[in-house]
Scaffold this active site. Structure first.
Site, mmCIF file in Angstrom:
data_model
loop_
_atom_site.group_PDB
_atom_site.id
_atom_site.type_symbol
_atom_site.label_atom_id
_atom_site.label_comp_id
_atom_site.label_asym_id
_atom_site.label_seq_id
_atom_site.Cartn_x
_atom_site.Cartn_y
_atom_site.Cartn_z
ATOM 1 N N SER A 178 1.096 4.027 -2.995
ATOM 2 C CA SER A 178 0.760 5.430 -2.739
ATOM 3 C C SER A 178 1.903 6.359 -3.127
ATOM 4 O O SER A 178 1.677 7.417 -3.719
ATOM 5 C CB SER A 178 0.391 5.625 -1.267
ATOM 6 O OG SER A 178 1.509 5.483 -0.410
ATOM 7 N N GLY A 234 0.815 -1.212 0.000
ATOM 8 C CA GLY A 234 0.000 0.000 0.000
ATOM 9 C C GLY A 234 0.846 1.258 0.000
ATOM 10 O O GLY A 234 0.573 2.216 -0.731
ATOM 11 N N TYR A 235 1.887 1.251 0.812
ATOM 12 C CA TYR A 235 2.793 2.403 0.889
ATOM 13 C C TYR A 235 3.495 2.612 -0.455
ATOM 14 O O TYR A 235 3.563 3.740 -0.965
ATOM 15 C CB TYR A 235 3.815 2.171 1.992
ATOM 16 C CG TYR A 235 4.765 3.322 2.218
ATOM 17 C CD1 TYR A 235 4.395 4.415 2.990
ATOM 18 C CD2 TYR A 235 6.048 3.320 1.663
ATOM 19 C CE1 TYR A 235 5.269 5.480 3.202
ATOM 20 C CE2 TYR A 235 6.920 4.377 1.871
ATOM 21 C CZ TYR A 235 6.528 5.445 2.636
ATOM 22 O OH TYR A 235 7.395 6.492 2.844
ATOM 23 N N ALA A 236 4.002 1.527 -1.045
ATOM 24 C CA ALA A 236 4.697 1.640 -2.330
ATOM 25 C C ALA A 236 3.764 2.166 -3.412
ATOM 26 O O ALA A 236 4.145 3.019 -4.222
ATOM 27 C CB ALA A 236 5.276 0.290 -2.736
#
Length: 255
Positions: free
Chosen positions: A163, A159-161
């Site tokens: 975003s 999810g972080y990557a």
């Protein structure tokens, strides 16, 4: 070179996620260059915070807002109040973000939604709403905090990557539309920095040693390393810099 190129006297900067870490350091750096600061964070004290004391000690004003930027309704309430009370914002630093770690096959919808709401949705909405006013005035500076994972995939943080990869494209998309209107849009991509987000990595002796072995500067970055880059991208010194992601990583991406 004229020092005035970096002078932010008379400018008002909104910094999200300013309560600690990189966001706090950027807010202080902007204040040191002369800007008055509007700070927003979900955990920010409305008065008496450490960041307020540090900014006002520099002779600059500090106005605090506590807002949950990951909640769409609360975000719009904040924006309405912000614009009513602060008709001119010269600099927007979209720094607030979060990271949730779990392997992709086990990464729940709740993790994905939480991370994208704060890391991507809120920065876009803030940039759009504040950017409208900048376009009307014909001037403004917008800075997004991106990541090394704007370029790489990472491990256990899908999810972080996603975003941060999207955020780097958003920087370019906004710059393409707004550069000709006097609004510069750029990003800063931190490397491995000693903040809450990297505590798990720094606490793992094997992972920490592996990371340090690849960094030419041979150290973890510090939040203070972002004062200069923030001032550069917020000032007239970067007048012809548009759609760029400035990597501040001790040389990691060059290896």
């Amino acid at each position: 070179m004229r020092a005035s190129l970096f002078d932010l006297t008379g400018k008002v900067a909104l910094v999200t996620g300013c309560n600690k870490g990189i966001g706090k350091a950027m807010a202080i750096g902007l204040a040191e260059a002369g800007a008055d600061i509007i700070g927003v964070s979900g955990s920010l004290q409305v008065s008496g915070s450490e960041i307020e004391r540090e900014v006002t000690a520099l002779g600059r004003s500090f106005k605090a807002y506590a807002a949950n930027l990951s909640d769409r309704e609360a975000l719009y309430v904040f924006i309405r109040q912000l614009q009513q009370e602060n008709p001119v914002i010269d600099i927007l630093v979209n720094n607030a973000g979060t990271i949730l770690r779990k392997p992709a096959a086990e990464h729940p919808d709740e993790y994905w939604d939480t991370v994208l709401a704060l890391n991507l949705d809120a920065p876009f909405i803030l940039a759009r709403e504040i950017g409208k006013k900048m376009i009307e005035r014909g001037s403004g500076k917008i800075i997004f905090t991106c990541s090394l994972l704007s370029f790489q995939g990472g491990i256990n943080v899908p999810g972080y990557a996603a975003s941060k990869g999207a955020l780097s494209s958003l920087v370019k998309a906004l710059a393409n539309e707004w550069a000709s209107k006097g609004v510069t849009v750029n990003g800063i991509a931190p490397g491995y920095i000693a903040t809450d987000n990297t505590e798990a990595l720094r606490s793992d002796p094997e992972r920490s040693a592996s990371i340090l072995s690849r960094i030419p500067a041979a150290r973890w970055g510090e939040p203070a390393d972002f004062k200069g880059p923030a001032v550069f991208l917020a000032s007239e010194a970067s007048a012809y810099v548009n759609g760029t992601i400035l990597v501040v990583d001790g040389g990691w991406m060059g290896r």
